[in-house]
Design a protein around this motif. Structure first.
Motif: not given
Length: 254
Positions: A225-249
């Motif tokens: 999806g667009t960066p806004t969709q992926m970073f702010e409203q990802p559909v899949h939980e696995r996407t959310r977990v991965f992006l949150r982990k990268i953001a925390d790093m």
């Protein structure tokens, strides 16, 4: 059908294995001209292998790939001709240590594009200026920083006049302070309208520059999806977990 909306790249149901290890399992992806597509995902998800399939360094086991109007996975296609239209920048530079920055950019122009030395010199200097390195033209790789080496590699790829560019984690081998100068060149290429597929963990770059973010895991596209969709409203939980982990790093390292 308008040629303006025709995809520059179309990937259909690509599969790739190395021995018993399945790396890509039915990948399909379409890229439009001037799009910047950033591939993200954990190590081993198949991102780099996908790039290598696109430029035929590792031809897919099955599936089909079209570059513009040509099916490049068709029998009899010359991979070297395909690679002249698809520039690729690797994480480890791959420069010739016995050649200067200028020589590294010129060699493909004389050997592959069959330019005269004068033509190759002039174009190589133009491309080095484009990446901010005209003052390092006569330096050897050992005299350059990692960021400068990567910019030479980008200039070398641009000299082939590619229709699109592939970047395989171009900043992963760099110290943090050198990462910015490479990303700045890539941002400029995006502004100039270069079509790019980028494998990267640089989420700031993905947010600012990507037309589309594609999350891969286990050899499949999980979500895009667009960066806004992926970073702010990802559909899949696995996407959310991965992006949150990268953001925390990222936040922990700065």
């Amino acid at each position: 059908m308008s040629t303006a909306t025709a995809p520059i790249l179309r990937i259909e149901n690509i599969h790739k294995s190395f021995g018993e290890t399945r790396v890509l399992t039915g990948i399909s992806l379409t890229v439009q001209p001037q799009e910047v597509v950033v591939l993200v995902g954990p190590s081993g998800s198949g991102k780099s292998t996908l790039l290598r399939c696109i430029n035929l360094l590792s031809p897919p086991d099955s599936g089909r790939i079209w570059l513009e109007e040509q099916e490049i996975t068709a029998p009899g296609v010359n991979p070297d001709k395909v690679r002249q239209r698809i520039g690729m920048v690797f994480q480890d530079f791959n420069l010739f240590n016995h050649l200067t920055a200028l020589g590294n950019v010129m060699i493909g122009l004389t050997k592959v594009r069959k330019m005269s030395k004068k033509e190759a010199h002039d174009l190589a200097m133009f491309e080095l200026e484009r990446v901010g390195l005209v003052d390092r033209a006569h330096h050897y790789p050992a005299q350059l920083s990692g960021g400068q080496k990567q910019r030479v590699a980008i200039a070398r790829a641009l000299g082939m006049d590619p229709h699109m560019m592939l970047f395989d984690e171009p900043t992963s081998a760099l110290d943090p302070e050198l990462t910015g100068e490479v990303l700045e060149v890539m941002q400029q290429l995006a502004r100039e309208g270069m079509t790019m597929i980028v494998v990267s963990h640089e989420m700031g770059f993905a947010r600012q520059v990507a037309s589309r973010v594609v999350f891969m895991e286990g050899g499949v596209v999980v979500e895009e999806g667009t960066p806004t969709q992926m970073f702010e409203q990802p559909v899949h939980e696995r996407t959310r977990v991965f992006l949150r982990k990268i953001a925390d790093m990222d936040s922990g390292g700065r």
